[in-house]
Design a protein around this motif. Structure first.
Motif, PDB file in Angstrom:
ATOM      1  N   ASN A  28      37.447   4.556  23.788  1.00 26.23           N
ATOM      2  CA  ASN A  28      38.507   5.639  23.024  1.00 26.23           C
ATOM      3  C   ASN A  28      37.694   6.707  22.655  1.00 26.23           C
ATOM      4  O   ASN A  28      36.297   6.396  22.381  1.00 26.23           O
ATOM      5  CB  ASN A  28      39.628   5.357  22.246  1.00 26.23           C
ATOM      6  N   ARG A  29      37.971   7.923  22.147  1.00 19.77           N
ATOM      7  CA  ARG A  29      37.149   8.811  21.628  1.00 19.77           C
ATOM      8  C   ARG A  29      36.442   8.740  20.287  1.00 19.77           C
ATOM      9  O   ARG A  29      35.267   8.582  20.059  1.00 19.77           O
ATOM     10  CB  ARG A  29      37.963  10.217  21.359  1.00 19.77           C
ATOM     11  N   SER A  30      37.270   7.740  19.388  1.00 20.04           N
ATOM     12  CA  SER A  30      36.938   7.149  18.078  1.00 20.04           C
ATOM     13  C   SER A  30      35.567   6.525  18.357  1.00 20.04           C
ATOM     14  O   SER A  30      34.511   6.676  17.696  1.00 20.04           O
ATOM     15  CB  SER A  30      37.888   6.453  17.426  1.00 20.04           C
ATOM     16  N   GLU A  31      35.526   5.472  19.344  1.00 20.23           N
ATOM     17  CA  GLU A  31      34.630   4.675  19.338  1.00 20.23           C
ATOM     18  C   GLU A  31      33.111   5.370  19.979  1.00 20.23           C
ATOM     19  O   GLU A  31      32.144   5.242  19.634  1.00 20.23           O
ATOM     20  CB  GLU A  31      34.609   3.516  20.571  1.00 20.23           C
ATOM     21  N   ALA A  32      33.327   6.419  20.815  1.00 16.10           N
ATOM     22  CA  ALA A  32      32.506   7.254  21.144  1.00 16.10           C
ATOM     23  C   ALA A  32      31.868   7.896  20.084  1.00 16.10           C
ATOM     24  O   ALA A  32      30.464   8.198  20.175  1.00 16.10           O
ATOM     25  CB  ALA A  32      32.730   8.194  22.433  1.00 16.10           C
ATOM     26  N   ILE A  33      32.505   8.638  19.330  1.00 10.42           N
ATOM     27  CA  ILE A  33      31.945   9.362  18.392  1.00 10.42           C
ATOM     28  C   ILE A  33      31.236   8.629  17.047  1.00 10.42           C
ATOM     29  O   ILE A  33      30.218   8.768  16.520  1.00 10.42           O
ATOM     30  CB  ILE A  33      33.120  10.147  17.628  1.00 10.42           C
ATOM     31  N   ARG A  34      31.983   7.329  16.958  1.00 14.27           N
ATOM     32  CA  ARG A  34      31.098   6.372  15.943  1.00 14.27           C
ATOM     33  C   ARG A  34      29.649   5.768  16.418  1.00 14.27           C
ATOM     34  O   ARG A  34      28.998   6.064  15.820  1.00 14.27           O
ATOM     35  CB  ARG A  34      31.866   5.192  15.687  1.00 14.27           C
ATOM     36  N   THR A  40      22.456   9.020  15.685  1.00 13.50           N
ATOM     37  CA  THR A  40      22.272  10.113  15.240  1.00 13.50           C
ATOM     38  C   THR A  40      21.129   9.611  13.995  1.00 13.50           C
ATOM     39  O   THR A  40      20.244  10.170  13.593  1.00 13.50           O
ATOM     40  CB  THR A  40      22.988  11.284  15.089  1.00 13.50           C
ATOM     41  N   LEU A  41      22.015   8.933  13.269  1.00  9.45           N
ATOM     42  CA  LEU A  41      21.584   8.507  11.877  1.00  9.45           C
ATOM     43  C   LEU A  41      20.297   7.511  12.187  1.00  9.45           C
ATOM     44  O   LEU A  41      19.505   7.793  11.539  1.00  9.45           O
ATOM     45  CB  LEU A  41      22.540   7.775  11.134  1.00  9.45           C
ATOM     46  N   GLU A  46      14.359   7.111  11.644  1.00  4.79           N
ATOM     47  CA  GLU A  46      13.011   6.922  12.353  1.00  4.79           C
ATOM     48  C   GLU A  46      12.392   7.946  11.837  1.00  4.79           C
ATOM     49  O   GLU A  46      11.051   7.910  11.598  1.00  4.79           O
ATOM     50  CB  GLU A  46      13.194   6.569  13.845  1.00  4.79           C
ATOM     51  N   ILE A  47      12.799   9.319  11.970  1.00  5.60           N
ATOM     52  CA  ILE A  47      11.947  10.571  11.829  1.00  5.60           C
ATOM     53  C   ILE A  47      11.345  10.425  10.161  1.00  5.60           C
ATOM     54  O   ILE A  47      10.366  10.701   9.744  1.00  5.60           O
ATOM     55  CB  ILE A  47      12.775  11.674  11.906  1.00  5.60           C
ATOM     56  N   ASP A  48      12.646  10.152   9.278  1.00  8.26           N
ATOM     57  CA  ASP A  48      12.152   9.934   7.700  1.00  8.26           C
ATOM     58  C   ASP A  48      11.116   8.935   7.500  1.00  8.26           C
ATOM     59  O   ASP A  48      10.232   9.192   6.774  1.00  8.26           O
ATOM     60  CB  ASP A  48      13.367   9.977   7.095  1.00  8.26           C
ATOM     61  N   ALA A  49      11.284   7.883   8.377  1.00 10.92           N
ATOM     62  CA  ALA A  49      10.271   6.749   8.047  1.00 10.92           C
ATOM     63  C   ALA A  49       8.725   7.474   8.434  1.00 10.92           C
ATOM     64  O   ALA A  49       7.821   6.954   7.586  1.00 10.92           O
ATOM     65  CB  ALA A  49      10.512   5.592   8.763  1.00 10.92           C
ATOM     66  N   ARG A  50       8.721   7.794   9.568  1.00 12.35           N
ATOM     67  CA  ARG A  50       7.551   8.570   9.930  1.00 12.35           C
ATOM     68  C   ARG A  50       6.922   9.450   9.092  1.00 12.35           C
ATOM     69  O   ARG A  50       5.705   9.537   8.939  1.00 12.35           O
ATOM     70  CB  ARG A  50       7.452   9.192  11.353  1.00 12.35           C
ATOM     71  N   HIS A  51       7.736  10.225   8.219  1.00 15.11           N
ATOM     72  CA  HIS A  51       7.139  11.294   7.231  1.00 15.11           C
ATOM     73  C   HIS A  51       7.213  10.625   5.891  1.00 15.11           C
ATOM     74  O   HIS A  51       6.898  11.427   4.832  1.00 15.11           O
ATOM     75  CB  HIS A  51       8.309  12.297   7.334  1.00 15.11           C
TER      76      HIS A  51
END
Length: 58
Positions: A28-34, A40-41, A46-51
């Motif tokens: 369903n849409r909810s599962e796709a959005i989750r 994304t998080l 990963e970006i924050d860890a590299r920096h």
């Protein structure tokens, strides 16, 4: 689980719906959005860890 509301452009919703349902990757849409939010998080972590911006507690 808390519920939220978001406004999504029609074109983005149509793209999302292409991946939802019996022939899609998500039930369903909810599962796709989750899944998208989790991915994304994870990417941002990963970006924050590299920096060097992550706290040791995480």
């Amino acid at each position: 689980m808390p519920k939220i509301s978001v406004e999504v452009p029609h074109e983005l919703l149509a793209d999302l719906d292409d991946h939802v349902g019996t022939e899609g990757k998500f039930v369903n849409r909810s599962e796709a959005i989750r899944a998208s939010v989790r991915k994304t998080l994870d990417s941002l972590d990963e970006i924050d860890a590299r920096h060097g911006r992550l706290d040791d507690a995480e």
